[in-house]
Scaffold this motif. Structure first.
Motif: not given
Length: 233
Positions: A188-201
């Motif tokens: 869940f953490i990995c997929l969530g952060n990959m989904y936020l690629h545009g909002l996080r560097n």
């Protein structure tokens, strides 16, 4: 109650008990029995018990034929109930107000001591959870006023937040099927952060995923503490 050999006839056992009953009533009156406050007030009756027991062990059955016939007739009218050891255990539990149940050794869920690296993983995990919560709540307030398309981004922040909190719980407390839960939270953490690629560097995403991997490793390496044998109990 009398304990005798399995070869002893039931008639003989009941006759022995009835003889003891007559001997006891002949030795003690109701006033003496009523004033007795402790069981060992009748310790001297043990001498009579030994005499009666010797009489039944060494005297032939022909000499007690009349008593045995009387008891045998009574047992024909009211046959004795045969109980097994399991029946007596259940009956004893019911009479004392307990529900019969199968007792098993209680599992010991005491974990090994927390390490310094484990404390560090907890602190970093709480920090990541706080960042996800703050960004998720802020984005949720903004998305309700501007656009509903950003609901996916809100969930991408809040789901890793819940996963981080649950990772802290898994590290501190024992839970069955820990490996499956750890893998699921890490996913869940990995997929969530990959989904936020545009909002996080990239560095922020690597930091969150790195903390998740560190926490997962600490959870899986912290095992249950072995229970010490209670040799003195």
């Amino acid at each position: 109650m009398a304990i005798c050999s399995c070869q002893c006839p039931a008639t003989m056992a009941f006759c022995f008990l009835e003889t003891l009953w007559w001997e006891f009533t002949a030795s003690y009156d109701t006033t003496c029995i009523g004033l007795a406050s402790r069981p060992y007030a009748f310790l001297e009756f043990d001498n009579i018990i030994q005499k009666v027991k010797w009489h039944f062990n060494y005297v032939s059955s022909s000499q007690m034929e009349s008593s045995l016939e009387k008891i045998q007739e009574e047992l024909k009218l009211q046959p004795p109930v045969v109980l097994t050891l399991e029946d007596t255990d259940v009956a004893n539990g019911v009479m004392n107000g307990h529900i019969p149940m199968h007792l098993e050794p209680a599992p010991n869920f005491r974990m090994e001591p927390v390490t310094a690296l484990g404390i560090l993983s907890l602190i970093l995990n709480i920090m990541c959870a706080a960042l996800n919560l703050i960004r998720g709540v802020h984005l949720a307030e903004h998305s309700l006023q501007v656009a509903h398309e950003e609901i996916g981004n809100v969930l991408a922040f809040l789901v890793p937040f819940v996963a981080c909190i649950f990772q802290c719980y898994l590290y501190l407390f024992y839970s069955p099927a820990r490996t499956m839960k750890v893998v699921l939270m890490l996913l869940f953490i990995c997929l969530g952060n990959m989904y936020l690629h545009g909002l996080r560097n990239l560095w922020q995403i690597l930091f969150h995923i790195g903390v998740a991997f560190l926490s997962s490793y600490q959870i899986l390496t912290r095992q249950l503490q072995e229970k010490q044998s209670d040799y003195g109990v």
